[in-house]
Motif scaffolding. Structure first.
Motif, PDB file in Angstrom:
ATOM      1  N   GLY A   1      -9.697   2.853   1.164  1.00 42.46           N
ATOM      2  CA  GLY A   1      -9.579   4.191   1.712  1.00 42.46           C
ATOM      3  C   GLY A   1     -10.685   5.103   1.216  1.00 42.46           C
ATOM      4  N   ALA A   2     -10.672   6.340   1.707  1.00 42.83           N
ATOM      5  CA  ALA A   2     -11.750   7.278   1.429  1.00 42.83           C
ATOM      6  C   ALA A   2     -11.651   7.922   0.062  1.00 42.83           C
ATOM      7  N   THR A   3     -10.562   7.706  -0.647  1.00 45.30           N
ATOM      8  CA  THR A   3     -10.382   8.380  -1.936  1.00 45.30           C
ATOM      9  C   THR A   3     -10.375   7.406  -3.109  1.00 45.30           C
ATOM     10  N   ASN A   4     -10.903   6.188  -2.911  1.00 40.30           N
ATOM     11  CA  ASN A   4     -10.912   5.193  -3.972  1.00 40.30           C
ATOM     12  C   ASN A   4     -12.302   4.605  -4.147  1.00 40.30           C
ATOM     13  N   VAL A   5     -12.836   4.652  -5.370  1.00 42.39           N
ATOM     14  CA  VAL A   5     -14.078   3.961  -5.718  1.00 42.39           C
ATOM     15  C   VAL A   5     -13.959   3.444  -7.145  1.00 42.39           C
ATOM     16  N   GLU A   6     -14.547   2.266  -7.386  1.00 41.51           N
ATOM     17  CA  GLU A   6     -14.495   1.716  -8.736  1.00 41.51           C
ATOM     18  C   GLU A   6     -15.867   1.753  -9.392  1.00 41.51           C
ATOM     19  N   THR A   7     -15.845   1.824 -10.713  1.00 41.71           N
ATOM     20  CA  THR A   7     -17.054   1.905 -11.524  1.00 41.71           C
ATOM     21  C   THR A   7     -17.740   0.546 -11.602  1.00 41.71           C
ATOM     22  N   ARG A   8     -19.056   0.553 -11.503  1.00 47.31           N
ATOM     23  CA  ARG A   8     -19.829  -0.654 -11.804  1.00 47.31           C
ATOM     24  C   ARG A   8     -20.006  -0.721 -13.319  1.00 47.31           C
ATOM     25  N   LEU A   9     -19.277  -1.631 -13.941  1.00 50.38           N
ATOM     26  CA  LEU A   9     -19.303  -1.729 -15.396  1.00 50.38           C
ATOM     27  C   LEU A   9     -20.701  -2.047 -15.913  1.00 50.38           C
TER      28      LEU A   9
ATOM     29  N   PHE B   1     -14.185   5.986 -12.341  1.00 48.26           N
ATOM     30  CA  PHE B   1     -13.572   5.557 -11.082  1.00 48.26           C
ATOM     31  C   PHE B   1     -12.645   6.640 -10.534  1.00 48.26           C
ATOM     32  N   VAL B   2     -12.381   6.593  -9.238  1.00 45.99           N
ATOM     33  CA  VAL B   2     -11.493   7.561  -8.597  1.00 45.99           C
ATOM     34  C   VAL B   2     -10.404   6.812  -7.839  1.00 45.99           C
ATOM     35  N   ARG B   3      -9.152   7.200  -8.111  1.00 37.26           N
ATOM     36  CA  ARG B   3      -8.005   6.685  -7.360  1.00 37.26           C
ATOM     37  C   ARG B   3      -7.117   7.865  -7.031  1.00 37.26           C
ATOM     38  N   SER B   4      -6.990   8.180  -5.740  1.00 43.26           N
ATOM     39  CA  SER B   4      -6.117   9.272  -5.299  1.00 43.26           C
ATOM     40  C   SER B   4      -5.244   8.756  -4.164  1.00 43.26           C
ATOM     41  N   HIS B   5      -3.984   9.139  -4.177  1.00 46.79           N
ATOM     42  CA  HIS B   5      -3.053   8.658  -3.158  1.00 46.79           C
ATOM     43  C   HIS B   5      -3.054   9.525  -1.907  1.00 46.79           C
TER      44      HIS B   5
ATOM     45  N   GLN C   1      -8.354  -3.590  -2.895  1.00 41.12           N
ATOM     46  CA  GLN C   1      -8.807  -4.828  -3.531  1.00 41.12           C
ATOM     47  C   GLN C   1      -9.834  -4.531  -4.632  1.00 41.12           C
ATOM     48  N   TRP C   2      -9.328  -3.907  -5.697  1.00 38.86           N
ATOM     49  CA  TRP C   2     -10.172  -3.630  -6.860  1.00 38.86           C
ATOM     50  C   TRP C   2     -10.640  -4.927  -7.497  1.00 38.86           C
ATOM     51  N   ARG C   3     -11.840  -4.889  -8.059  1.00 39.62           N
ATOM     52  CA  ARG C   3     -12.275  -5.964  -8.946  1.00 39.62           C
ATOM     53  C   ARG C   3     -11.982  -5.529 -10.383  1.00 39.62           C
ATOM     54  N   LEU C   4     -12.973  -5.248 -11.208  1.00 43.82           N
ATOM     55  CA  LEU C   4     -12.678  -4.927 -12.610  1.00 43.82           C
ATOM     56  C   LEU C   4     -12.979  -3.477 -12.979  1.00 43.82           C
ATOM     57  N   GLY C   5     -13.381  -2.645 -11.991  1.00 46.53           N
ATOM     58  CA  GLY C   5     -13.886  -1.333 -12.329  1.00 46.53           C
ATOM     59  C   GLY C   5     -12.950  -0.159 -12.142  1.00 46.53           C
TER      60      GLY C   5
END
Length: 356
Positions: free
Chosen positions: A23-31, A45-49, A114-118
């Motif tokens: 979705g538009a409100t989720n991004v994970e950090t590149r470790l 990282f950003v996770r918003s419902h 589908q998050w990986r590790l970030g």
């Protein structure tokens, strides 16, 4: 108050990855791009419902209510500033972090982003203790649940038991890494619940109910639970509501990273909910496990950075990493399936290509 459907801060590809179905409100950090122990605000990282609220600090109010309080109270930021200030260094990790690996291990994807590790980061959170705020309204001795609620468009809310709410490090954060909270991370005030899943650290805090009875919501009964064939339902929940996060190791590399062959230093991080990491071990391919060096600081409720020098022969390799904490928890060889794809913490695997 208005709402924004996406993320406010810049999202350069060198710092972030968008999880599939995120979705538009989720991004994970590149470790691989983290510069030090703390995660910079711009890389967190950003996770918003739900859609993000645009709030004015001068107009913000926190309402304290519920039948386990002596009185209802409305507090401004100026009111909170009169309380003792604290700072804690703590991790916030989405319970769905590493969810993408269920598909790799089981041949089918678990539901959700589908998050990986970030979907994890560590910051210094400054603000006031939740217990000091609740004390202003008089907490009853038989209080049971504390239900924080956000001002986002869906009014996200998830309960805490009273003992966790009154813990010494459960914080209403007003600043992140020495700066006012960014809007993506809960401006002007958010909860930080040490060691628990990220969903417990409610952003854009606007209301807190303290009740003598259970105050369950969708987010601890139908989601953020361990549910499936191997998990029995508990009360209203479809499985076991998630609280403390499990032990986990991370590698400061992108998957399929290209490294020079020869003597190489590998780096990463490890964390374990409220615990402290005591051991990290690494293995290349079918080799022996080797103990990594743990660096300072090593903060319970945050993470520890580790490193290991190894010899990389040209070709493709698989790096395996496992961690152990001071409570005897360690990463398992394999996971048990759960429908929501939460709390994946099997031995970490990262593919590496070593070139001459």
């Amino acid at each position: 108050m208005s709402y924004h459907p996406g993320i406010f801060k810049p999202l350069p590809a060198k710092y972030f990855r968008h999880p599939e179905e995120g979705g538009a409100t989720n991004v994970e950090t590149r470790l691989s791009r983290l510069p030090g122990y703390l995660t910079p605000n711009r890389q967190f990282f950003v996770r918003s419902h739900f859609d993000i609220p645009e709030l004015a600090a001068a107009d913000w109010q926190l309402t304290l209510t519920g039948d386990a309080l002596s009185r209802e109270q409305s507090l401004s930021l100026a009111d909170l500033e009169q309380l003792p200030r604290i700072s804690v260094i703590r991790a916030i990790e989405c319970a769905g972090n590493a969810r993408a690996f269920f598909a790799r291990d089981f041949g089918k994807a678990a539901e959700g982003a589908q998050w990986r590790l970030g979907a994890v980061g560590v910051a210094e959170w400054s603000g006031v203790r939740l217990r000091d705020v609740l004390a202003l309204a008089g907490v009853a001795e038989d209080a049971f649940h504390v239900l924080p609620e956000g001002l986002d468009s869906g009014r996200f809310a998830r309960p805490l038991p009273i003992d966790k709410a009154l813990a010494d490090d459960t914080t209403i954060a007003l600043a992140m890494n020495g700066e006012p909270l960014p809007i993506d991370h809960g401006f002007p005030a958010r909860l930080v619940v040490s060691g628990w899943l990220g969903a417990a650290s409610v952003k854009w805090l606007g209301r807190i109910e303290v009740s003598r009875e259970a105050r369950n919501t969708y987010w601890n009964t139908k989601d953020y639970t361990l549910a499936g064939p191997d998990y029995p339902a508990e009360g209203e929940a479809d499985g076991i509501p998630i609280t403390t996060m499990p032990v986990m190791s991370l590698v400061d590399l992108d998957d399929d990273a290209r490294l020079p062959a020869g003597k190489t230093m590998l780096r990463g991080r490890a964390l374990s909910g409220e615990g402290q990491i005591t051991d990290v071990e690494c293995r290349l391919d079918d080799g022996d496990w080797q103990a990594a060096i743990l660096h300072t600081p090593n903060i319970a409720g945050a993470w520890v950075c580790w490193s290991l020098t190894c010899q990389l022969d040209p070709g493709r390799h698989v790096l395996y990493v496992r961690a152990r904490d001071d409570r005897g928890h360690e990463q398992p060889e394999r996971m048990v399936w759960n429908d929501h794809g939460c709390c994946y913490n099997a031995v970490t695997r990262v593919n590496i290509e070593a070139a001459e």
